[in-house]
Enzyme design. Structure first.
Site, PDB file in Angstrom:
ATOM      1  NE  ARG A 112     104.602  -5.105 113.188  1.00 36.37           N
ATOM      2  CZ  ARG A 112     103.722  -4.421 112.455  1.00 36.37           C
ATOM      3  NH1 ARG A 112     103.884  -3.123 112.288  1.00 36.37           N
ATOM      4  NH2 ARG A 112     102.698  -5.027 111.896  1.00 36.37           N
ATOM      5  CG  HIS A 139     100.050   1.222 113.674  1.00 40.08           C
ATOM      6  ND1 HIS A 139     101.384   1.561 113.556  1.00 40.08           N
ATOM      7  CD2 HIS A 139      99.824   0.269 112.721  1.00 40.08           C
ATOM      8  CE1 HIS A 139     101.928   0.854 112.596  1.00 40.08           C
ATOM      9  NE2 HIS A 139     101.007   0.059 112.065  1.00 40.08           N
ATOM     10  CD  GLN A 142      99.337   2.661 108.388  1.00 38.06           C
ATOM     11  OE1 GLN A 142     100.112   1.724 108.232  1.00 38.06           O
ATOM     12  NE2 GLN A 142      98.954   3.424 107.383  1.00 38.06           N
ATOM     13  CG  ASP A 234      93.363  -2.791 110.248  1.00 36.52           C
ATOM     14  OD1 ASP A 234      93.932  -3.434 109.345  1.00 36.52           O
ATOM     15  OD2 ASP A 234      93.847  -2.659 111.388  1.00 36.52           O
ATOM     16  CB  CYS A 274      96.930   0.246 107.916  1.00 37.89           C
ATOM     17  SG  CYS A 274      96.026  -1.047 108.779  1.00 37.89           S
ATOM     18  NE  ARG A 302     104.078   2.988 108.643  1.00 37.83           N
ATOM     19  CZ  ARG A 302     104.011   1.744 109.108  1.00 37.83           C
ATOM     20  NH1 ARG A 302     103.063   0.929 108.675  1.00 37.83           N
ATOM     21  NH2 ARG A 302     104.873   1.320 110.003  1.00 37.83           N
TER      22      ARG A 302
END
Length: 317
Positions: A112, A139, A142, A234, A274, A302
């Site tokens: 990450r 991502h 996700q 987001d 998310c 997830r």
């Protein structure tokens, strides 16, 4: 006995869903559903017994760290948390050396970080699968959880319209890729100057030709949301952009997902985010905490989506 479909991804990397075929994405989702059902029954197939996952975190995380660690544990494997303080990469060691050394110790590497180029370089020199757990460009983990949530609530992707409203960031990019791969129409509504990357948009449109998905972008949030099956947003200032918070608030205020905007969607729309979320900024509490919101199912997924990825890339099945 838990039956997992062999996908043929063993040893592959996951950098973006655009690198996978539509069939591979669909089968990952089916395996995620199978693993989720098994976990709810108290069954945890030890498909990664004896396997280790190195987890490199250059950015803080709640959902990513916990879901990957728990996922590896449930599958019988082991996860190692590695911060920049734990690695010589934090002191300037070349990515090439880090990739080659870690590959001798672990069976997979999850990273990450802000730089997608860093992940690509890590994958280039790693002899074990590399999983992109978030970069400035994509991502994908996700997005798989998002698809899993939509599949559970809507049963099929065909004929659905997913609308992303807000900043054209890494999440928006991965939703474009995800929709293109499963045949779901995607509209991204952003202000001028905050749009998605044109190269990524072009790749998503090319991928959509295979599935019949329609991919489009606009600066009009109301036109975008009209008749939507899924509304997604987001935060306005992603990691690394905190200094632009006030500027972004001014530009993105008309893109807030509130009851007035959501009223333009279909009566049975679902809302996704998310997380973490800033109530009163990109979304109002009435929407994110309302009956259309499935953010906690999405967060849970997830775990299940990533378990499917881990099995596909690292298990001997």
């Amino acid at each position: 006995m838990v039956s997992i479909t062999k996908i043929g991804l063993t040893g592959r990397h996951l950098l973006t869903l655009l690198d996978y075929t539509s069939t591979e994405v669909e089968q990952l989702l089916e395996n995620a559903l199978t693993l989720k059902e098994a976990q709810k029954k108290g069954e945890c197939p030890q498909l990664l017994a004896g396997k280790s996952l190195g987890m490199i975190f250059e950015n803080a995380s709640t959902r990513t760290r916990v879901s990957f660690e728990v996922g590896m544990t449930q599958l019988g494997g082991h996860a190692l948390f590695l911060s920049p303080r734990d690695l010589q990469i934090g002191r300037g060691e070349p990515i090439k050396d880090t990739a080659n050394v870690l590959s001798r110790y672990v069976d997979g590497i999850m990273i990450r970080t802000n730089s997608h180029e860093k992940v690509e370089e890590l994958a280039e020199y790693s002899s074990v699968p590399v999983i992109n757990a978030l970069t400035d460009a994509y991502h994908p983990c996700q997005a798989l959880a998002d698809l899993l949530t939509i599949k559970e609530q809507k049963k099929s992707f065909r004929g659905l319209k997913m609308v992303y409203v807000g900043d054209g960031n890494n999440v928006a990019h991965s939703l474009l890729a995800a929709g293109a791969k499963v045949g779901m129409d995607v509209v991204v509504a952003t202000p001028e100057g905050y749009g998605v990357d044109e190269t990524i948009l072009a790749r998503a449109k090319e991928a959509a030709k295979e599935t019949g998905a329609h991919i489009s972008v606009t600066t009009d949030p109301k036109a975008a949301v009209r008749d939507a099956d899924v509304i997604y947003t987001d935060v306005w200032a992603s990691m690394g952009y905190e200094a632009e918070q006030s500027t972004r608030e001014a530009a993105l205020a008309p893109y807030q997902v509130n009851e007035e905007l959501a009223a333009l969607a279909k009566d049975d729309f679902i809302f996704l985010h998310c997380l973490p979320a800033h109530r009163g900024e990109e979304v109002t509490a009435e929407v994110i905490d309302g009956k259309h919101s499935f953010i906690y199912d999405q967060a849970e997924n997830r775990l299940h989506a990533q378990k499917a990825v881990l099995v596909a890339l690292m298990a001997n099945v």
